[in-house]
Design a protein around this motif. Sequence first.
Motif: not given
Lengths: 242, 242
Positions: A104, B73, B78-80, B52, A9-10, A106, B10, A75-77, B7, A7, A49-52, B102, A46, B76, A73
Amino acid sequence: MATFHYNPHISVDCVIFGFDDEKINILLIKRKQIDKKVYALPGDLVKKGEDLDVAAARILSELTGLSNVYQEQFKTFGSPDRIQDPADIEWLKSIREHPEARVITVGYNAIIKTNDFEIHASSFAEEVMWHPIEKPQKLAFDHNDIANTGWAMLREKIKREPIVAFNLLPKKFTLRQLQTLYEAIVGNELDKRNFRKRMLRNKFIVPLDEKEQNVSHKPAQYFAFDKEIYKEDFAKDQWFLF
Amino acid sequence: MATFHYNPHISVDCVIFGFDDEKINILLIKRKQIDKKVYALPGDLVKKGEDLDVAAARILSELTGLSNVYQEQFKTFGSPDRIQDPADIEWLKSIREHPEARVITVGYNAIIKTNDFEIHASSFAEEVMWHPIEKPQKLAFDHNDIANTGWAMLREKIKREPIVAFNLLPKKFTLRQLQTLYEAIVGNELDKRNFRKRMLRNKFIVPLDEKEQNVSHKPAQYFAFDKEIYKEDFAKDQWFLF
DNA sequence: ACAAAAGTGTTAGGCGTACACCCATGG
DNA sequence: CCATGGGTGTACGCCTAACACTTTTGT
């Protein structure tokens, strides 16, 4: 480099701290980038479809060889201008299919005993190292911000859930070891007598019938951490604080 | 519906609390979905290249009409397998270009005075409402989890930075008003005398030369919050705690 | 005997908690 | 004069912080 299943973007960045029985270190990588030394947090895109949480474990393992590290986790930037340094842009072009994509990231953090793990660089990491947190080090992207935030939030967490700290000590430990750890976390010295009083109030720190051996001074008593008592105490909403 | 500039991976969900001088409420929307009543947090996809924080402000405004709300914020998600309920899937098909994509979602929270703002539903929100937090309400997706986490983290934040609380009161306020607010936040009653003692220790709560008028009991003294003193105190790392 | 770290107690001040009555106002 | 909410003080127990000497061991 087949990156179609990422992905674009993540991403995830891993802020891993290690206690070496003396001080706290942060895990850094040095990138494979000709003629430049750039230090960074281990981090990457990431997969679709992959879990964070899964991604954080995979990325840490791919770059540093560390596995079975429980990361959380923090914070997300997501600032669109996270990437500005020409060296960073050059590097992204060499490695990403969509180097210009807005990403972005995580942030995940964890703290471990450095002795329990072996680190070895792989993938785009040329080196991996434990770097003392008190020595400033310029990092790529906005990784200084991410690392500082990760450390601040981990300290907050340890205040609320001291169990994290006990995972950094051997099963039997002396109060001196515990105090050294706490001093490394809070960043200043603590009074020995007051520290002992506070700690021994916690019933989950239990004395063992065993002392240090072959030390050229009065041998210290060993203690152990009792998880059951700890859980009961925290169920009752009792608190142990700095 | 032109969604090409979003996007698809997200999103942002807004967990907005409102104090109505008595209790704390959460801002919910009811979706436009024929023959079903589904309540949800205001939330939507982030645009490509959109910051964001900017997205959070835009999405809140588009759905609920609220603007100039300072959101922060908090986590986040992110569970699929965040999306499982058939009603949610049906709804995504009706509104998204890539309904199966996802999506990771960034939670933002804020707390405001309900009286200072007007809410009105638009976009895919059929209704917007303030819902008392003590009344459970089933929400779409994993929004119950997001809302609970957002509330827990906001409470933690208020403990550390009480300035947040003072934004919920008028410029002049009585200690009774302040106490009502605190009781709404902590969720239980507080002792009047002890509460006053604790609060008046804080030099940033300053008495005014003014009292309530036209009340059928002893008129209460007005106080104001002094931002300058507050900032000094917190620079000195002094603390005001619950 | 010396060096090195372990182990130990007291005091003073601040803070939280529990608790009950008088005061000022409008009607 | 009554109802309503505003405003006040004390005592106890707990915690924090500051602070110095004796003990045990190996060399």
